[in-house]
Design a protein around this motif. Sequence first.
Motif, PDB file in Angstrom:
ATOM      1  N   ILE A   1       0.881  -1.297   0.007  1.00 26.37           N
ATOM      2  CA  ILE A   1       0.036  -0.110  -0.073  1.00 26.37           C
ATOM      3  C   ILE A   1       0.848   1.091  -0.122  1.00 26.37           C
ATOM      4  CG2 ILE A   1      -1.564   1.444   1.375  1.00 26.37           C
ATOM      5  CD1 ILE A   1      -2.903  -1.235   2.145  1.00 26.37           C
ATOM      6  N   MET A   2       1.938   1.228   0.649  1.00 24.75           N
ATOM      7  CA  MET A   2       2.849   2.377   0.751  1.00 24.75           C
ATOM      8  C   MET A   2       3.965   2.558  -0.432  1.00 24.75           C
ATOM      9  SD  MET A   2       4.079   2.252   4.790  1.00 24.75           S
ATOM     10  CE  MET A   2       4.853   3.718   4.779  1.00 24.75           C
ATOM     11  N   GLY A   3       3.683   1.591  -1.444  1.00 28.81           N
ATOM     12  CA  GLY A   3       4.377   1.688  -2.468  1.00 28.81           C
ATOM     13  C   GLY A   3       6.053   1.366  -2.519  1.00 28.81           C
ATOM     14  N   LEU A   4       6.127   0.559  -1.367  1.00 27.02           N
ATOM     15  CA  LEU A   4       7.575   0.506  -1.143  1.00 27.02           C
ATOM     16  C   LEU A   4       8.272  -0.607  -2.137  1.00 27.02           C
ATOM     17  CD1 LEU A   4       7.826   0.891   2.641  1.00 27.02           C
ATOM     18  CD2 LEU A   4       8.218   2.572   0.880  1.00 27.02           C
ATOM     19  N   PHE A   5       7.351  -1.587  -2.509  1.00 28.66           N
ATOM     20  CA  PHE A   5       7.868  -2.810  -3.333  1.00 28.66           C
ATOM     21  C   PHE A   5       8.400  -2.044  -4.863  1.00 28.66           C
ATOM     22  CE2 PHE A   5       5.602  -5.443  -0.868  1.00 28.66           C
ATOM     23  CZ  PHE A   5       6.441  -5.796  -0.099  1.00 28.66           C
ATOM     24  N   GLN A   6       8.054  -0.946  -5.205  1.00 27.87           N
ATOM     25  CA  GLN A   6       8.770  -0.233  -6.347  1.00 27.87           C
ATOM     26  C   GLN A   6      10.163   0.110  -6.213  1.00 27.87           C
ATOM     27  OE1 GLN A   6       6.984   3.489  -7.631  1.00 27.87           O
ATOM     28  NE2 GLN A   6       6.064   3.671  -5.593  1.00 27.87           N
ATOM     29  N   PHE A   7      10.595   0.041  -4.721  1.00 26.00           N
ATOM     30  CA  PHE A   7      11.950   0.334  -4.198  1.00 26.00           C
ATOM     31  C   PHE A   7      12.806  -0.749  -3.896  1.00 26.00           C
ATOM     32  CE2 PHE A   7       9.383   4.103  -4.052  1.00 26.00           C
ATOM     33  CZ  PHE A   7       9.911   5.044  -5.108  1.00 26.00           C
ATOM     34  N   ALA A   8      11.970  -1.667  -3.374  1.00 26.17           N
ATOM     35  CA  ALA A   8      12.512  -2.744  -2.646  1.00 26.17           C
ATOM     36  C   ALA A   8      11.808  -4.181  -3.200  1.00 26.17           C
ATOM     37  CB  ALA A   8      12.077  -2.828  -1.361  1.00 26.17           C
ATOM     38  N   GLY A   9      12.622  -5.196  -3.132  1.00 22.69           N
ATOM     39  CA  GLY A   9      12.240  -6.579  -3.520  1.00 22.69           C
ATOM     40  C   GLY A   9      11.642  -7.159  -2.529  1.00 22.69           C
ATOM     41  N   ARG A  10      10.986  -8.491  -2.953  1.00 16.42           N
ATOM     42  CA  ARG A  10      10.386  -9.333  -2.026  1.00 16.42           C
ATOM     43  C   ARG A  10      10.702 -10.815  -2.403  1.00 16.42           C
ATOM     44  NH1 ARG A  10       3.906  -7.762  -2.564  1.00 16.42           N
ATOM     45  NH2 ARG A  10       4.425  -7.010  -4.657  1.00 16.42           N
ATOM     46  N   ALA A  11      10.931 -11.731  -1.388  1.00 15.12           N
ATOM     47  CA  ALA A  11      10.982 -13.068  -1.569  1.00 15.12           C
ATOM     48  C   ALA A  11      10.541 -13.816  -0.591  1.00 15.12           C
ATOM     49  CB  ALA A  11      12.419 -13.166  -1.794  1.00 15.12           C
ATOM     50  N   ALA A  12      10.155 -15.020  -1.232  1.00 16.99           N
ATOM     51  CA  ALA A  12       9.554 -16.243   0.027  1.00 16.99           C
ATOM     52  C   ALA A  12      10.666 -16.498   1.199  1.00 16.99           C
ATOM     53  CB  ALA A  12       9.040 -17.315  -0.743  1.00 16.99           C
ATOM     54  N   SER A  13      11.886 -16.488   0.766  1.00 16.23           N
ATOM     55  CA  SER A  13      12.905 -16.791   1.795  1.00 16.23           C
ATOM     56  C   SER A  13      14.067 -16.167   1.501  1.00 16.23           C
ATOM     57  CB  SER A  13      13.056 -18.341   1.605  1.00 16.23           C
ATOM     58  OG  SER A  13      13.652 -18.584   0.444  1.00 16.23           O
ATOM     59  N   VAL A  14      15.037 -16.324   2.580  1.00 12.75           N
ATOM     60  CA  VAL A  14      16.352 -15.696   2.260  1.00 12.75           C
ATOM     61  C   VAL A  14      17.048 -16.349   0.983  1.00 12.75           C
ATOM     62  CG1 VAL A  14      18.626 -15.229   3.661  1.00 12.75           C
ATOM     63  CG2 VAL A  14      16.502 -14.693   4.618  1.00 12.75           C
TER      64      VAL A  14
END
Length: 119
Positions: A94-107
């Motif tokens: 919602i904050m739009g942070l995934f346009q600047f940060a990635g996400r992954a299921a695990s390390v």
Amino acid sequence: MEQPFSLTSEVRDRTLVIATSGYVNNVGGEAIAAEFTRHYAAGIRRVVINLAGSKVVNSVGMSFLIEIIERLQESGGTIVFTNLDPAVEKMLSIMGLFQFAGRAASVDDALRGPGGGAP
């Protein structure tokens, strides 16, 4: 009862991996930022934050995470969040942070993927 905040960190493949446990509020956010700053000063520009042990991040904790994202953006670095609780993932989205940060299921996924440990 609220779980006290703690974190662990390690450097893997020139990537700082921070794992949190407990509520990411002002205390937790400050601890993450301090750990990041220590490694950033040593030249680390890739960060993975494993939030598996943190089901809640409040606005103050989020402000510390945004500060880390901004510093990495300015220096060409990357950050990936892993093991996100659905509520935390929704807040980041919602904050739009995934346009600047990635996400992954695990390390491990984060270290293998774009911006991870291996180019």
